[in-house]
Design a protein around this motif. Structure first.
Motif, short mmCIF file in Angstrom:
data_model
loop_
_atom_site.label_atom_id
_atom_site.label_comp_id
_atom_site.label_asym_id
_atom_site.label_seq_id
_atom_site.Cartn_x
_atom_site.Cartn_y
_atom_site.Cartn_z
N GLN A 40 0.84 -1.20 0.00
CA GLN A 40 0.00 0.00 0.00
C GLN A 40 0.88 1.26 0.00
O GLN A 40 0.58 2.23 -0.69
N ALA A 41 1.98 1.20 0.76
CA ALA A 41 2.87 2.37 0.84
C ALA A 41 3.51 2.65 -0.52
O ALA A 41 3.63 3.82 -0.94
N ALA A 58 0.85 4.18 -2.78
CA ALA A 58 0.58 5.58 -2.40
C ALA A 58 1.74 6.48 -2.83
O ALA A 58 1.53 7.61 -3.29
N SER A 72 -7.78 10.35 -1.14
CA SER A 72 -6.37 10.48 -0.76
C SER A 72 -5.60 9.30 -1.35
O SER A 72 -6.18 8.25 -1.66
N SER A 73 -4.29 9.47 -1.48
CA SER A 73 -3.48 8.39 -2.05
C SER A 73 -3.59 7.13 -1.20
O SER A 73 -3.67 6.01 -1.74
N GLU A 74 -3.60 7.29 0.10
CA GLU A 74 -3.68 6.12 1.00
C GLU A 74 -4.99 5.37 0.79
O GLU A 74 -5.03 4.15 0.70
N GLU A 75 -6.07 6.15 0.70
CA GLU A 75 -7.39 5.55 0.54
C GLU A 75 -7.49 4.84 -0.81
O GLU A 75 -7.95 3.69 -0.90
N ALA A 117 -5.39 1.67 -0.80
CA ALA A 117 -6.00 0.58 -0.03
C ALA A 117 -7.13 -0.07 -0.82
O ALA A 117 -7.25 -1.31 -0.89
#
Lengths: 421, 306
Positions: free
Chosen positions: A218-219, A222, A403-406, A409
């Motif tokens: 995921q990192a 992102a 968001s990039s994280e969302e 995921a």
């Protein structure tokens, strides 16, 4: 009386001629989706002269719709006889049972240098059989407007992602022009993969036990999203790129032609079209374009070995004529005279290509820095679906919708579903 | 066996209606039932020849529980349907009143004004979207050029790529293309308002607004209610404007039910799942239609339509 007799003779003659020509003439349909429609029609005219009993009807459809349209038609026994598709669709077409295996077609004639002369034949194989003939080969490379780089004081071409970002920033700050811009909707799939591959990741990788797994965290996802998004948020690429699907979109091409953008990435044929358009608009002027290999990350730069395949519709009533056309389309003459923006997908013909100096980046990329889709194509995940899902997820992050994280995921969870894990 | 006259008459009616019945079955009922059947399977575009497996309500369950369901529903109901239909009705009414105004007649401009109003409606939606996309273009578009030249903005706006402007941009295209139909229909209704009522009200001291509120509007309500019902159903199911303007993007920001049907069927190739969304849309619209008829009264509506 004479009139009546004349009519009878005329009608009989017309019927006889009609029947004769109907018997002698086989009409096949060829669906071709590239922009060189006029050149292809000229090539088909030559084919028809050499094969007077075969007429070829040329059809064109946008690449965006080509896969689905053919699947829909072929499912009900319709569709063109010979179809131009992307390398990575061949296995899907074979799985859908809508294309003929090559082993059933070679009875009508062999290729001059055999089937082994073609590259990327693994992408045409499904359950041990080949279902398509690789037709054209391409890859993507970087393209630069050298005069814009010079006016921004950027010396040499960037070689890694950090240098690309630095050069892009420099161009924006010094000239006010776009630095690096790209198609950030459907075809962001390509730069994203190049970014991940060069940093040791990938959407699908072998798990070492004969299966496949997700090869990106995921990192990492992102990070890739943030990297590409930074060009938009820092004003180095126009915001409109988030809805641009193709690298040959007029917005991107015109910015390069007008000298309003310093760097882009694109496939070979798009670069050739760009060069032609510039030369046509500026006859006699030196060409201010250069190409260079894709960016390196923590590892070597890598792009995909892509291209187009020719397949024969499983429902064709004229397999022999269709195969004759396929043989003609893969001939050296076609690439020399008509389909000149494309590279042939045959090792023997690729070795004979004379690259222009501006194309040296593509030559280097194709020869030294390409890979096939490998695990992507062999796993349970359908390439087309993988591509579309990834592009949509990146697009939601780049546009600021998520968001990039969302977005990362959600993409990972979709990838898990696609791989059946 | 001899039939009674009544039975013969019923048989005649049956045979006369039979061709129509066949057409309805062939073009409406069969596809609807087939779509319903597909929605209970996992069929994909790659499995069209083999057929899909029965999965029961799984497709419906997955769609209703998906993380994007709320966004898609909101986009469809609010942004696509409610906003555009409201704008269309208000602007349509204003244009109709303008076209019916006596000063246009006095200046002999009525016909010209009606012709001008019809131009957007006569423009095919595909052409309208492409033309507007060019006008919205941040680099070469007329709208940005004008805004920049007048100093209203300092940087061009990417109307169809920016999250805060993309829905207003789509609705501008829809309203531009479809308002004339509403205006012309309301103009026809306006011309049925007896002028003597307005004259009588005027003599009694009614203001122009009171004349509109208590005389004109009641005459327009039947037409307005039918137009609203048709516009809602037509817009709710519409695919063309959003797809051609944005492709449901940027990202999935403007994804609506109709574009989700397309994306799932022809991009992700999941025909069964897509069919389930299509059935859901049909159910929602059927419920809306029933509610609407109940609110306005069936008999009243028949009177309004007929």
């Amino acid at each position: 009386m004479f009139v009546k007799k004349g009519i009878v003779v005329a009608v009989s003659t017309a019927l006889a001629l009609g029947a004769g020509s109907a018997l002698a003439e086989t009409v096949i349909k060829f669906r071709f989706n590239d922009s060189e429609r006029e050149e292809m029609r000229a090539a088909l005219d030559e084919f028809e002269s050499a094969n007077p009993d075969i007429k070829v009807e040329l059809q064109t459809i946008s690449w965006k719709d080509a896969r689905d349209q053919f699947l829909r038609e072929a499912a009900v026994g319709q569709g063109p006889d010979v179809v131009h598709i992307a390398f990575v669709w061949t296995q899907e077409m074979a799985e859908a049972e809508v294309v003929m295996p090559i082993e059933e077609l070679v009875q009508y004639g062999e290729f001059a240098n055999g089937f082994d002369d073609f590259i990327a034949t693994d992408l045409t194989e499904y359950e041990g059989k080949a279902y398509g003939v690789p037709w054209s080969a391409d890859t993507w490379a970087m393209v630069y407007r050298t005069d814009v780089l010079e006016s921004a004081g950027v010396d040499g071409l960037p070689t890694n992602w950090s240098e690309l970002k630095a050069a892009s920033t420099e161009v924006k700050e010094k000239t006010g022009k776009s630095g690096f811009a790209f198609a950030a909707a459907n075809q962001i799939w390509f730069p994203v993969n190049y970014y991940l591959w060069s940093n040791g990741a990938g959407f699908v990788v072998e798990d070492g036990n004969g299966g496949y797994k997700i090869g990106v965290s995921q990192a990492q996802l992102a990070d890739a999203m943030d990297y590409f998004k930074s060009f938009i948020t820092d004003g180095e690429a126009p915001e409109s790129i988030v809805t641009i699907d193709q690298p040959h979109d007029p917005t991107l091409m015109q910015a390069l032609l007008d000298g309003n953008q310093a760097a882009a990435l694109m496939p070979t044929n798009t670069f050739r079209q760009l060069l032609s358009a510039y030369e046509e608009a500026n006859p006699g002027k030196p060409v201010p374009f250069a190409s260079g290999p894709m960016m390196a990350g923590t590892g070597e730069p890598q792009t995909h070995l892509g291209g187009r395949t020719l397949v024969v519709n499983d429902s064709t009533k004229n397999p022999e004529a269709a195969w004759k056309l396929v043989q003609f389309l893969t001939s050296a003459e076609l690439f020399e005279k008509y389909y000149t923006n494309q590279f042939p997908a045959q090792k023997s013909l690729l070795a004979q290509i004379d690259y222009r100096p501006e194309e040296s980046g593509f030559a280097d990329q194709l020869a030294n820095h390409t890979r096939t889709w490998g695990a992507y194509a062999q796993s349970n995940a359908q390439m087309g679906q993988l591509w579309n899902t990834t592009s949509r997820a990146f697009s939601t992050a780049l546009s600021g919708q998520k968001s990039s994280e969302e977005a990362a995921a959600e993409l990972l969870s979709e990838l898990e579903r696609m791989l059946g894990n | 066996m001899r039939l009674s006259p009544g039975a013969r008459e019923r048989l005649t009616i049956f045979w006369m209606l039979f061709p129509t019945f066949l057409v309805i079955v062939g073009f409406y009922i069969y596809p609807t039932l087939y779509n319903l059947e597909l929605s209970f399977t996992d069929i994909t575009l790659l499995k069209l020849r083999k057929g899909g497996d029965w999965v029961g309500l799984a497709n419906y369950w997955e769609f209703l529980r998906s993380s994007s369901f709320f966004d898609i529903a909101l986009n469809t109901v609010f942004w696509l349907t409610a906003v555009s239909v409201t704008c269309r009705m208000i602007l349509g009414l204003l244009f109709a009143l303008l076209l019916n105004a006596s000063f246009l007649k006095r200046m002999k401009l009525s016909t010209l004004a009606r012709l001008i109003l019809l131009v957007p409606w006569a423009t095919p939606p595909v052409v309208a979207v492409i033309a507007w996309r060019w006008m919205f273009d941040p680099t070469h578009g007329a709208i940005n050029s004008w805004l920049l030249s007048t100093g209203l903005i300092s940087d061009p706006i990417a109307f169809v790529s920016n999250l805060s402007t993309v829905w207003p941009a789509i609705n501008t295209i829809i309203v531009w293309n479809t308002t004339p139909l509403v205006a012309i229909s309301l103009l026809a209704a306006l011309q049925t308002v007896p002028q003597e009522l307005n004259e009588a009200a005027s003599i009694d001291g009614a203001t122009k607004f009171q004349e509109f509120r208590f005389i004109t509007l009641p005459y327009l309500i039947p037409t307005l209610s039918v137009l609203t019902l048709m516009s809602v159903i037509w817009t709710f199911n519409n695919f063309v404007y959003v797809w051609l303007a944005t492709g449901a993007g940027p990202g999935t920001f403007t994804n609506v039910l109709a574009t989700e049907v397309y994306l799932k069927a022809f991009v992700d190739l999941r025909i069964g799942y897509s069919a389930a969304i299509g059935v859901t849309m049909a159910v929602v619209m059927a419920l809306f239609g029933a509610l609407y008829f109940r609110l306005f009264g069936v008999g009243d509506m028949q009177e309004k339509v007929g």
